[in-house]
Design a protein around this motif. Structure first.
Motif, PDB file in Angstrom:
ATOM      1  N   GLY A   1      89.670  14.404 104.286  1.00 38.53           N
ATOM      2  CA  GLY A   1      89.159  14.013 102.983  1.00 38.53           C
ATOM      3  C   GLY A   1      88.246  15.043 102.350  1.00 38.53           C
ATOM      4  N   PHE A   2      87.986  14.857 101.044  1.00 32.81           N
ATOM      5  CA  PHE A   2      87.087  15.770 100.326  1.00 32.81           C
ATOM      6  C   PHE A   2      86.605  15.122  99.039  1.00 32.81           C
ATOM      7  N   THR A   3      85.593  15.733  98.442  1.00 36.89           N
ATOM      8  CA  THR A   3      85.165  15.396  97.092  1.00 36.89           C
ATOM      9  C   THR A   3      85.353  16.637  96.227  1.00 36.89           C
ATOM     10  N   ALA A   4      85.512  16.441  94.924  1.00 37.59           N
ATOM     11  CA  ALA A   4      85.726  17.571  94.029  1.00 37.59           C
ATOM     12  C   ALA A   4      85.459  17.138  92.595  1.00 37.59           C
ATOM     13  N   SER A   5      85.376  18.121  91.720  1.00 34.31           N
ATOM     14  CA  SER A   5      85.369  17.886  90.281  1.00 34.31           C
ATOM     15  C   SER A   5      86.754  18.228  89.748  1.00 34.31           C
ATOM     16  N   PHE A   6      87.120  17.640  88.603  1.00 33.86           N
ATOM     17  CA  PHE A   6      88.423  17.978  88.046  1.00 33.86           C
ATOM     18  C   PHE A   6      88.388  17.915  86.518  1.00 33.86           C
ATOM     19  N   ILE A   7      89.313  18.632  85.908  1.00 32.47           N
ATOM     20  CA  ILE A   7      89.573  18.520  84.476  1.00 32.47           C
ATOM     21  C   ILE A   7      91.074  18.336  84.310  1.00 32.47           C
ATOM     22  N   PHE A   8      91.460  17.650  83.237  1.00 34.98           N
ATOM     23  CA  PHE A   8      92.866  17.330  83.007  1.00 34.98           C
ATOM     24  C   PHE A   8      93.270  17.783  81.619  1.00 34.98           C
ATOM     25  N   SER A   9      94.397  18.488  81.537  1.00 39.49           N
ATOM     26  CA  SER A   9      94.895  18.951  80.243  1.00 39.49           C
ATOM     27  C   SER A   9      96.397  19.191  80.330  1.00 39.49           C
ATOM     28  N   GLU A  10      97.143  18.561  79.436  1.00 37.38           N
ATOM     29  CA  GLU A  10      98.584  18.777  79.316  1.00 37.38           C
ATOM     30  C   GLU A  10      99.311  18.647  80.657  1.00 37.38           C
ATOM     31  N   ASN A  11      99.090  17.503  81.326  1.00 38.69           N
ATOM     32  CA  ASN A  11      99.753  17.166  82.589  1.00 38.69           C
ATOM     33  C   ASN A  11      99.343  18.041  83.778  1.00 38.69           C
ATOM     34  N   ILE A  12      98.246  18.762  83.642  1.00 39.59           N
ATOM     35  CA  ILE A  12      97.762  19.599  84.735  1.00 39.59           C
ATOM     36  C   ILE A  12      96.335  19.192  85.100  1.00 39.59           C
ATOM     37  N   TYR A  13      96.115  18.958  86.393  1.00 36.04           N
ATOM     38  CA  TYR A  13      94.779  18.684  86.923  1.00 36.04           C
ATOM     39  C   TYR A  13      94.291  19.936  87.636  1.00 36.04           C
ATOM     40  N   ASN A  14      93.113  20.393  87.273  1.00 34.83           N
ATOM     41  CA  ASN A  14      92.470  21.513  87.966  1.00 34.83           C
ATOM     42  C   ASN A  14      91.256  20.997  88.732  1.00 34.83           C
ATOM     43  N   LYS A  60      91.263   9.250  94.581  1.00 40.35           N
ATOM     44  CA  LYS A  60      90.728   8.474  93.464  1.00 40.35           C
ATOM     45  C   LYS A  60      90.122   9.420  92.440  1.00 40.35           C
ATOM     46  N   LEU A  61      90.543   9.292  91.187  1.00 39.38           N
ATOM     47  CA  LEU A  61      90.030  10.104  90.090  1.00 39.38           C
ATOM     48  C   LEU A  61      89.316   9.210  89.099  1.00 39.38           C
ATOM     49  N   GLU A  62      88.065   9.541  88.805  1.00 41.48           N
ATOM     50  CA  GLU A  62      87.278   8.742  87.865  1.00 41.48           C
ATOM     51  C   GLU A  62      86.088   9.548  87.368  1.00 41.48           C
ATOM     52  N   ASN A  63      85.874   9.522  86.056  1.00 42.78           N
ATOM     53  CA  ASN A  63      84.730  10.208  85.450  1.00 42.78           C
ATOM     54  C   ASN A  63      84.635  11.674  85.883  1.00 42.78           C
ATOM     55  N   LEU A  64      85.790  12.366  85.889  1.00 43.04           N
ATOM     56  CA  LEU A  64      85.875  13.795  86.218  1.00 43.04           C
ATOM     57  C   LEU A  64      85.468  14.110  87.655  1.00 43.04           C
ATOM     58  N   THR A  65      85.449  13.067  88.514  1.00 43.34           N
ATOM     59  CA  THR A  65      85.140  13.238  89.936  1.00 43.34           C
ATOM     60  C   THR A  65      86.321  12.788  90.776  1.00 43.34           C
ATOM     61  N   ALA A  66      86.659  13.568  91.784  1.00 44.47           N
ATOM     62  CA  ALA A  66      87.772  13.250  92.679  1.00 44.47           C
ATOM     63  C   ALA A  66      87.253  12.928  94.073  1.00 44.47           C
ATOM     64  N   LEU A  67      87.833  11.906  94.683  1.00 47.11           N
ATOM     65  CA  LEU A  67      87.510  11.525  96.056  1.00 47.11           C
ATOM     66  C   LEU A  67      88.820  11.348  96.807  1.00 47.11           C
ATOM     67  N   TYR A  68      89.040  12.168  97.822  1.00 46.25           N
ATOM     68  CA  TYR A  68      90.220  12.084  98.671  1.00 46.25           C
ATOM     69  C   TYR A  68      89.778  11.467  99.994  1.00 46.25           C
ATOM     70  N   PHE A  69      90.288  10.282 100.334  1.00 46.81           N
ATOM     71  CA  PHE A  69      89.745   9.518 101.456  1.00 46.81           C
ATOM     72  C   PHE A  69      90.848   8.787 102.202  1.00 46.81           C
ATOM     73  N   LEU A  70      90.527   8.396 103.438  1.00 49.23           N
ATOM     74  CA  LEU A  70      91.467   7.653 104.271  1.00 49.23           C
ATOM     75  C   LEU A  70      91.292   6.164 104.018  1.00 49.23           C
ATOM     76  N   ASN A  71      92.346   5.527 103.533  1.00 51.14           N
ATOM     77  CA  ASN A  71      92.354   4.086 103.333  1.00 51.14           C
ATOM     78  C   ASN A  71      93.001   3.445 104.561  1.00 51.14           C
ATOM     79  N   GLY A  72      92.246   3.389 105.653  1.00 54.84           N
ATOM     80  CA  GLY A  72      92.786   2.862 106.900  1.00 54.84           C
ATOM     81  C   GLY A  72      91.988   3.350 108.090  1.00 54.84           C
TER      82      GLY A  72
END
Length: 236
Positions: A56-69, A37-49
């Motif tokens: 799973g993990f949490t992270a920050s991200f930035i998006f530019s020209e089809n690339i997520y860092n 899940k990506l929202e407000n420059l925050t990423a949450l990788y989680f098990l839906n089940g």
């Protein structure tokens, strides 16, 4: 003054885009999966089940020209260190469900759940040419077997549903999708078929399911199955 206003608008556009919630996961309709899940420059990788969710993990991200860092990646498990990583947005020209996905340098491949494949495209599913249906919602109009292949003689799935009104069917293994149950329609055969005097297409579908409800094909990892079109009703 006009130049200043234009500059402010340009700066606001990335902020609006980054605030939109995006969900990524497997290229299937399964609910028992890892989601990003990506929202407000925050990423949450989680098990839906079901499971411990240790991947799973949490992270920050930035998006530019089809690339997520992704940076500041923190694992859900203690003593597990994760590195920063990068994902590139790509298009899957062969998919029957979702067409846009992330290809990441940490080997993750995650499909954008908001990017459904359009209706009417010719695709291939396990050697069978199909026409995509755009993941339409429908229901079954009779107790209906879900089959491995588009044939009445093909092996059928076993199903289990815990929330049915009929106590004779609820919380029991059954060999069909019960009448009025909701399904998602993925694709259909290119030509119609006959069962008795009934003529219709076979439709590739997935029952609306979660970790505790759904249909499985024994000794197979196939999650989607075929039903005869005479016994399904599309939602308006």
């Amino acid at each position: 003054m006009k130049k200043k206003i234009s500059f402010i608008v340009i700066l606001l556009i990335p902020l609006v885009l980054n605030s939109e919630q995006l969900i990524f996961g497997e290229n299937s309709l399964s609910s028992n999966e890892m989601n990003l899940k990506l929202e407000n420059l925050t990423a949450l990788y989680f098990l839906n089940g079901e499971g411990d969710g240790c991947d799973g993990f949490t992270a920050s991200f930035i998006f530019s020209e089809n690339i997520y860092n992704f940076s500041n990646v923190i694992s859900n498990c203690k003593n597990k260190e994760l590195k920063n990583f990068k994902c590139i947005t790509k298009i899957d020209e062969q998919s029957i469900t979702y067409h846009e996905y992330l290809s990441c340098d940490n080997k993750l491949v995650l499909y954008n759940k908001s990017k459904k494949v359009n209706e009417g495209l010719i695709r291939n599913f396990k050697g069978i040419e199909v026409i995509t249906q755009g993941l339409k919602n429908a229901s079954v109009t009779s107790n209906l077997k879900m089959r491995e292949k588009p044939s009445k003689d093909s092996k059928s799935f076993d199903c289990f549903f815990s929330h049915l009104d009929d106590e004779n069917l609820s919380n029991k293994e059954i060999s069909f999708i019960p009448k009025n149950y909701m399904i998602t329609v993925i694709a259909k055969t290119k030509t119609e078929d006959y069962i008795g005097d009934k003529k219709n297409f076979w439709y590739l579908i997935s029952p609306i399911s979660d970790s505790y409800n759904g249909c499985l094909l024994k000794n197979s990892n196939q999650k989607e199955g075929w039903v005869f079109g005479e016994y399904i009703k599309f939602n308006n």
